[in-house]
Design an enzyme around this catalytic site. Structure first.
Site, PDB file in Angstrom:
ATOM      1  N   ASP A 101      32.454  43.963  40.224  1.00  0.00           N
ATOM      2  CA  ASP A 101      33.792  43.507  39.869  1.00  0.00           C
ATOM      3  C   ASP A 101      34.477  44.454  38.890  1.00  0.00           C
ATOM      4  OD1 ASP A 101      36.031  41.935  39.384  1.00  0.00           O
ATOM      5  OD2 ASP A 101      35.010  40.682  37.918  1.00  0.00           O
ATOM      6  N   ASP A 287      41.480  45.479  41.239  1.00  0.00           N
ATOM      7  CA  ASP A 287      40.428  44.494  40.980  1.00  0.00           C
ATOM      8  C   ASP A 287      39.663  44.166  42.255  1.00  0.00           C
ATOM      9  OD1 ASP A 287      38.882  42.416  40.006  1.00  0.00           O
ATOM     10  OD2 ASP A 287      40.481  40.942  40.186  1.00  0.00           O
TER      11      ASP A 287
END
Length: 406
Positions: A101, A287
């Site tokens: 992430d 992201d």
């Protein structure tokens, strides 16, 4: 001058390896709950402020992540995460599936001492079985929009592919309230953002890889496939390098504007023939931890109207699948270069029974930041563009992803 700096950096870098991490793409938690008919009830029970008040007494007084009205769903949106890969922790190694992430900086996995229902459905770390585990004793809390996670900190050996990271700080979750982690296919999260974003004290994983000089270059890059079962690979994270076979054309480099998230300046967002957003410039976060593209509520609500998306009771926006060919193109202008998505790329098509449902790939996220309005470029965007995260020169590279012809 920039080319000279890059050559000097690479000539002094003494890393010894690159490693490819295969990523699996699976239905998001949101999609799974919808298929089970549980999404509406779930969203009612997991409004952030309601969750804060219900569980605040279970955490140590003063836990920063429990501040009411703190908008942490801005990035920690694992309801829509889709891509996971494998790591191991401990000696002998214990395997875990994690989200890699770029929107967070912490590594955590479930603990064998976890008391939550969610942990029963996932692999749990057994510290007492690891010969290299070092107890830390400090606790940590991370506030997700769908619940709070509480844990204790430790250090141990972490392996990613053939790479071994020694004395890595990580969290063992002991309390995961809420059913979002029950439904999740992943065990934990491995954050790849800057250290300043970390809730767990210590160096994030990639920072330790740089400090221990175990990668060829101070970069990592992502390839995310469009399809699932027929794609090979479904996705790939390359630690320590760039794979030129995964993209077409040249790389456009964007300087990181704030070393927290992987954040860059964005010139504007243009809807074909219908106007633009942030015409004076704004900021965007790349992201990999969410599948959607997010933006300020006011802008995204207008954008939904421009693409003919209508709201549902669950806060999602649906689109008539028969109208996709007539929808406008949407262009994100970054560093003076246009990155254009067609409706086939920004609309999520999901099977529901014998029919397909089409959902807008845009969602409202209001992020309060000193830099002003913020957009989130998640997997809907990153699927189309090979992304390179360069810690050596603090920049992000984007190039057209090379997908098989469908």
């Amino acid at each position: 001058m920039l080319r000279l700096l890059l050559l000097l950096l690479l000539s002094t870098w003494t890393g010894s390896a690159m490693v490819r991490v295969a990523l699996r793409r699976v239905p998001s938690i949101r999609a799974q709950l919808r298929t089970q008919g549980l999404l509406e009830d779930f969203l009612k029970e997991h409004r952030p402020d309601m969750f804060n008040r219900r569980y605040a007494q279970c955490f140590p007084p003063g836990t920063p992540s429990l501040r009411l009205r703190r908008s942490s769903e801005k990035i920690y949106n694992f309801m829509d995460a889709q891509y996971y890969g494998e790591i191991s922790v401990g000696s002998p190694p214990q395997n875990f599936s994690v989200i890699f992430d770029t929107g967070s900086a912490d590594l955590w996995v479930p603990s064998s001492y976890c008391v939550s229902q969610a942990c029963a459905f996932h692999r749990r770390f057994k510290a007492f079985e690891s010969k290299t585990f070092q107890h830390d004793g400090r606790s940590f809390g991370i506030h997700y929009g769908s619940g709070h996670l509480l844990g204790v900190m430790g250090r141990d050996t972490v392996k990613i592919g053939d790479m071994t990271i020694l004395n890595q700080e990580f969290g063992e979750s002991v309390y995961e309230p809420g059913s979002v982690f029950v439904t999740a296919k992943f065990d934990g999260v491995l954050g790849l953002a800057y250290q300043s974003l970390a809730e767990i004290l210590g160096n994030p994983v990639f920072d330790n890889m740089l400090a221990q000089k175990i990668v060829d270059q101070p970069v990592f890059s992502f390839y995310l496939s469009r399809r699932t079962r027929t794609s090979n690979p479904q996705g790939e994270l390359l630690l320590g390098g760039i794979d030129e076979t995964m993209y077409n054309g040249s790389i456009n480099w964007l300087p990181v504007s704030v070393k927290r998230y992987w954040q860059v300046e964005m010139d504007s967002v243009v809807v074909q023939g219908a106007g633009s957003f942030c015409p004076s410039g704004c900021h965007a976060i790349l992201d990999t931890g969410t599948s959607l593209i997010g933006g300020p509520t006011r802008d995204v609500m207008r954008l939904q109207q421009l693409i003919g998306a209508t709201p549902t009771n669950n806060g999602e926006f649906v689109i008539d699948c028969t109208r996709l060919s007539s929808l406008p193109r949407i262009t994100f202008i970054l560093g003076g270069k246009e990155y254009t998505l067609t409706s086939e790329q920004y609309v999520r098509k999901e099977a529901f029974g014998i029919n397909d449902l089409c959902f807008s790939g845009f969602q409202a996220f209001d992020i309060i930041s000193p830099e002003g309005p913020m957009w989130i470029l998640g997997d809907v965007f990153l699927t189309e563009f090979y992304s390179i995260f360069d810690r050596g020169l603090d920049r992000i590279g984007l190039a057209q992803a090379r997908h098989p012809i469908e």
